[in-house]
Design an enzyme around this catalytic site. Structure first.
Site, PDB file in Angstrom:
ATOM      1  N   LEU A  65       0.834  -1.198   0.000  1.00 14.80           N
ATOM      2  CA  LEU A  65       0.000   0.000   0.000  1.00 14.80           C
ATOM      3  C   LEU A  65       0.866   1.243   0.000  1.00 14.80           C
ATOM      4  O   LEU A  65       2.063   1.176   0.263  1.00 14.80           O
ATOM      5  CB  LEU A  65      -0.900  -0.018   1.236  1.00 14.80           C
ATOM      6  CG  LEU A  65      -1.791  -1.270   1.324  1.00 14.80           C
ATOM      7  CD1 LEU A  65      -2.248  -1.508   2.756  1.00 14.80           C
ATOM      8  CD2 LEU A  65      -2.981  -1.136   0.375  1.00 14.80           C
ATOM      9  N   THR A  97       6.401   0.655   1.932  1.00 15.72           N
ATOM     10  CA  THR A  97       7.489   1.432   2.534  1.00 15.72           C
ATOM     11  C   THR A  97       6.883   2.364   3.584  1.00 15.72           C
ATOM     12  O   THR A  97       6.174   3.316   3.244  1.00 15.72           O
ATOM     13  CB  THR A  97       8.242   2.244   1.460  1.00 15.72           C
ATOM     14  OG1 THR A  97       8.722   1.337   0.465  1.00 15.72           O
ATOM     15  CG2 THR A  97       9.408   2.991   2.082  1.00 15.72           C
ATOM     16  N   LYS A 172      15.204  -0.018   4.432  1.00 16.23           N
ATOM     17  CA  LYS A 172      14.541   0.436   3.206  1.00 16.23           C
ATOM     18  C   LYS A 172      14.621   1.958   3.074  1.00 16.23           C
ATOM     19  O   LYS A 172      14.949   2.487   2.003  1.00 16.23           O
ATOM     20  CB  LYS A 172      13.081  -0.046   3.233  1.00 16.23           C
ATOM     21  CG  LYS A 172      12.190   0.507   2.166  1.00 16.23           C
ATOM     22  CD  LYS A 172      12.631   0.139   0.774  1.00 16.23           C
ATOM     23  CE  LYS A 172      11.752   0.830  -0.256  1.00 16.23           C
ATOM     24  NZ  LYS A 172      12.316   0.777  -1.597  1.00 16.23           N
TER      25      LYS A 172
END
Ligand code: NAP
Length: 286
Positions: A65, A97, A172
């Site tokens: 999402l 993320t 990330k």
């Protein structure tokens, strides 16, 4: 093979779901806007009307999402949220993320209901998602990681268990921040070289022979010089990630280089470039 549900069929989630089907899993899909669902149903997926319905009977539920708010809504909505439908044996895989803070909060809410969460954000864009070549940064406990790894292998080619919940998000965001800083620096350097009336490609080719050049610099500069801004990783998503990095750093003054790079992406969004590929920021300087 497992029952796997995918929540969020955007540029990334649609390709990840397709690879789960190809790997032989029984896949159920849900997306906020229904248009994205038909192609996957055509490829063999079952469609669900809500995240809760998608999660019922699933062994694994994958979310891909846009941001923290979407994640909160889709997992935790009291009426339609996936957590309401999940059995205690199922594993939630959050691949969007997001911030480490939100991931840890989500983990607490899930463990309160007996559900295990693995965060599994990905590096790689739409071509890598399509080719099942994503790089995963997993966060969570070792048992949940071991249970989930075979499912991730249907979508990725490298899977690292970084540490407990939140570590995946930190890896990330660090990766995307380094990427984005390359993008804005190269965009500004192309502007500088044009201002100096130089043959830009020739100068960058020379820079490319040095150890400071990188694979990402080569890809980003090629896209900018070719004027190819077809969206893979759009400006508005990397701008979102820079916001999360700065939020995690505490303030803009704790990370001034990152804050300056974020301002470039923000300006690009304000100038209507938000849906273009991140490399379109070069238009601000040429
Ligand atoms: P995208 O194409 O914009 O898709 C976003 C998805 O989130 C869509 O399914 C969208 O539904 C859904 N969504 C947004 N807000 C929602 C809400 N409030 N409630 C429910 N659903 C909502 O983005 P993407 O490129 O697939 O990226 C997905 C995630 O992966 C993001 O966190 C992104 O930062 C990350 N990521 C992207 C890339 C990339 O190269 N694109 C690479 C690595 C990681 P609708 O279809 O209804 O709008």
């Amino acid at each position: 093979m497992a029952n796997v549900s995918v929540l969020g069929l955007g540029a990334m989630g649609s390709r990840m779901a397709a690879n789960l089907i190809k790997a032989g899993h029984q896949v159920t899909v849900w997306n906020r806007s229904p248009q994205a669902v038909a192609a996957l149903v055509g490829a063999g997926a079952k469609a669900a009307q809500t995240p809760r319905e998608a999660a019922a009977g699933a062994d694994f539920v994958v979310a891909m999402l846009r941001d923290n708010e979407a994640s909160r809504q889709v997992w935790l909505d009291a009426e339609t949220g996936a957590l309401e439908g999940m059995s205690a044996k199922a594993v939630a895989i959050e691949s969007s993320t997001l911030t480490a803070e939100w991931i840890r909060d989500l983990g607490v809410q899930m463990s309160g209901r007996g559900v295990s969460l693995l965060e599994a954000p990905v590096v790689g864009s739409t071509p890598q998602a399509e080719a099942a070549q994503l790089i995963y940064f997993a966060g969570g406990d070792a048992v949940t990681f071991a249970r989930t790894e075979p499912v991730l292998k249907a979508m990725g080619s490298a899977i690292t268990h970084v540490g407990p919940l939140g570590y995946g998000a930190l890896a990330k965001l660090s990766t995307n921040t380094l990427l984005g800083i390359h993008v804005t620096a190269i965009a500004e350097l192309i502007g500088m070289l044009k201002h100096a009336n130089a043959d830009v490609a020739r100068v960058l080719e020379a820079v490319g022979t040095t150890p400071v050049w990188s694979a990402v610099a080569a890809r980003v500069s090629a896209s900018m010089l070719a004027g190819n801004f077809a969206p893979q990783f759009p400006v508005e998503l990397i701008e979102k990630d820079f916001g999360y990095t700065l939020q995690t750093a505490g303030s803009d003054s704790s990370a001034p280089t990152i804050a300056a790079s974020r301002n470039v992406f923000r300006n690009a969004v304000e100038k209507g470039l938000g849906k273009d590929n991140m490399t379109a920021v070069v238009k601000l300087f040429t």
